[in-house]
Design an enzyme around this catalytic site. Structure first.
Site, PDB file in Angstrom:
ATOM      1  N   LYS A 169     -53.604 -47.893 -22.568  1.00 36.88           N
ATOM      2  CA  LYS A 169     -54.843 -48.890 -22.140  1.00 36.88           C
ATOM      3  C   LYS A 169     -54.951 -48.986 -20.671  1.00 36.88           C
ATOM      4  CE  LYS A 169     -53.603 -52.334 -24.595  1.00 36.88           C
ATOM      5  NZ  LYS A 169     -52.471 -51.972 -25.329  1.00 36.88           N
ATOM      6  N   ARG A 180     -41.212 -46.042 -19.985  1.00 35.26           N
ATOM      7  CA  ARG A 180     -41.860 -45.755 -18.723  1.00 35.26           C
ATOM      8  C   ARG A 180     -41.659 -46.724 -17.562  1.00 35.26           C
ATOM      9  NH1 ARG A 180     -47.327 -48.885 -21.575  1.00 35.26           N
ATOM     10  NH2 ARG A 180     -46.333 -51.098 -21.720  1.00 35.26           N
ATOM     11  N   ARG A 227     -43.730 -56.258 -30.488  1.00 37.06           N
ATOM     12  CA  ARG A 227     -45.124 -56.223 -29.711  1.00 37.06           C
ATOM     13  C   ARG A 227     -46.021 -55.572 -30.567  1.00 37.06           C
ATOM     14  NH1 ARG A 227     -43.497 -53.920 -24.249  1.00 37.06           N
ATOM     15  NH2 ARG A 227     -45.844 -53.667 -23.835  1.00 37.06           N
ATOM     16  N   ARG A 261     -40.776 -52.868 -16.673  1.00 35.69           N
ATOM     17  CA  ARG A 261     -41.301 -54.309 -17.334  1.00 35.69           C
ATOM     18  C   ARG A 261     -39.994 -54.658 -18.250  1.00 35.69           C
ATOM     19  NH1 ARG A 261     -47.091 -53.529 -19.635  1.00 35.69           N
ATOM     20  NH2 ARG A 261     -46.114 -55.037 -21.040  1.00 35.69           N
ATOM     21  N   ARG A 300     -57.070 -60.487 -27.851  1.00 33.72           N
ATOM     22  CA  ARG A 300     -55.867 -60.039 -28.704  1.00 33.72           C
ATOM     23  C   ARG A 300     -55.863 -60.988 -29.916  1.00 33.72           C
ATOM     24  NH1 ARG A 300     -52.284 -57.704 -24.259  1.00 33.72           N
ATOM     25  NH2 ARG A 300     -50.463 -56.602 -25.134  1.00 33.72           N
TER      26      ARG A 300
HETATM   27  P1  AMP Z   1     -49.525 -56.113 -21.874  1.00 31.82           P
HETATM   28  O1  AMP Z   1     -49.324 -55.846 -20.306  1.00 31.82           O
HETATM   29  O2  AMP Z   1     -50.790 -56.029 -22.251  1.00 31.82           O
HETATM   30  O3  AMP Z   1     -48.741 -55.173 -22.816  1.00 31.82           O
HETATM   31  O4  AMP Z   1     -49.212 -57.502 -22.260  1.00 31.82           O
HETATM   32  C1  AMP Z   1     -47.677 -58.076 -22.019  1.00 31.82           C
HETATM   33  C2  AMP Z   1     -47.359 -59.050 -22.603  1.00 31.82           C
HETATM   34  O5  AMP Z   1     -48.212 -60.225 -22.106  1.00 31.82           O
HETATM   35  C3  AMP Z   1     -47.682 -59.152 -24.273  1.00 31.82           C
HETATM   36  O6  AMP Z   1     -46.580 -58.629 -25.094  1.00 31.82           O
HETATM   37  C4  AMP Z   1     -47.959 -60.720 -24.381  1.00 31.82           C
HETATM   38  O7  AMP Z   1     -46.815 -61.501 -24.416  1.00 31.82           O
HETATM   39  C5  AMP Z   1     -48.711 -61.167 -22.919  1.00 31.82           C
HETATM   40  N1  AMP Z   1     -50.159 -61.036 -23.138  1.00 31.82           N
HETATM   41  C6  AMP Z   1     -50.858 -60.257 -22.309  1.00 31.82           C
HETATM   42  N2  AMP Z   1     -52.204 -60.313 -22.791  1.00 31.82           N
HETATM   43  C7  AMP Z   1     -52.228 -61.180 -23.669  1.00 31.82           C
HETATM   44  C8  AMP Z   1     -53.340 -61.985 -24.580  1.00 31.82           C
HETATM   45  N3  AMP Z   1     -54.531 -61.415 -24.131  1.00 31.82           N
HETATM   46  N4  AMP Z   1     -53.085 -62.729 -25.309  1.00 31.82           N
HETATM   47  C9  AMP Z   1     -51.850 -63.110 -25.590  1.00 31.82           C
HETATM   48  N5  AMP Z   1     -50.633 -62.695 -24.800  1.00 31.82           N
HETATM   49  C10 AMP Z   1     -51.179 -61.737 -24.013  1.00 31.82           C
END
Ligand code: AMP
Length: 222
Positions: A17, A131, A176, A165, A92
């Site tokens: 994404k 990554r 996740r 990360r 989400r």
């Molecule tokens: P991402 O960078 O999109 O993989 O998000 C990393 C982490 O941030 C996720 O595993 C969640 O803990 C949190 N997170 C990101 N976006 C959301 C969202 N829309 N709703 C809830 N938690 C989020």
């Protein structure tokens, strides 16, 4: 004036994404809006929201709708989003999807497309746990699939400071993925019901997926 384009990228962690959102920014002048990036910035800045989100993110679970929506609304109020946005990692949950509908409706806008990046779960653990990114320009790399041409030097900007990360480890990725299937995957049916769902095979080459997404965007953009 035409309405700004609103795209949603759906897919589990590792589906690509973020990579594809950055390419759509380049190709169409849209703005990537990643709630993960916004939350990581809040954690790094030590804000109240960031303090609450940190442990939840490290456990691979979802941050509360309340925190995420507050952060997203702030970002959507900034002027650079006027041409259009690519929502990466948002919504989400069903609650976030409903809140987004409300926000867009109030602004006379709508979702042009929710694009599901279709991948095999099995491959995602390997993709995500290897990554890392350049700390200076954000270019993405992978231990196996995309190494810099000169070890330790970013191909794009020459930087030598790389970051991983905190949640990109095999154990957290599995959490996740569970959160994705329990709380986010149902949104695929939600957007299908609204007639805006698009699906794309996201297991192939990055350049091919970019082309496929580009055709969708040209077709649905306002
Ligand atoms: P991402 O960078 O999109 O993989 O998000 C990393 C982490 O941030 C996720 O595993 C969640 O803990 C949190 N997170 C990101 N976006 C959301 C969202 N829309 N709703 C809830 N938690 C989020």
């Amino acid at each position: 004036m035409t309405n700004p384009t609103v795209l949603i990228l759906l897919g589990p962690p590792g589906a690509g994404k973020g990579t594809q959102a950055r390419m759509l920014e380049e190709d169409f002048g849209l703005v990537q809006l990643s709630t993960g990036d916004l939350l990581r910035a809040a954690v790094a800045a030590g804000t109240e929201a960031g303090k609450k989100a940190k442990a939840v993110m490290e456990a691979g679970q979802l941050v509360s709708d309340e925190i995420v929506l507050a952060i997203l609304k702030d970002r959507m109020a900034q002027p650079d989003v006027s041409k259009g946005i690519i929502l990466d990692g948002f919504p989400r949950t069903a609650g976030q999807a409903a809140a987004l509908d409300g926000l867009l409706q109030a602004a006379g806008q709508k979702v042009n497309a929710a694009i599901s990046l279709e991948v095999d779960d099995e491959a995602m653990v390997g993709r995500v746990s290897g990554r890392y990114t350049c700390g200076s320009c954000g270019e993405g790399y992978h231990d196996e699939f995309k190494k810099p041409a000169v070890a330790g030097t970013c191909d794009k900007c020459g930087g030598s400071d790389f970051k991983r990360r905190a949640d990109d480890n095999a154990e957290t990725v599995r959490e996740r993925l569970k959160a994705y299937h329990a709380q986010t995957a149902p949104l695929i049916a939600y957007y299908d019901g609204k007639g805006v769902l698009e699906k794309i095979d996201a297991m192939g080459a990055i350049a091919d997926i970019r082309t496929g997404l580009g055709s969708i965007v040209k077709r649905v953009a306002a």
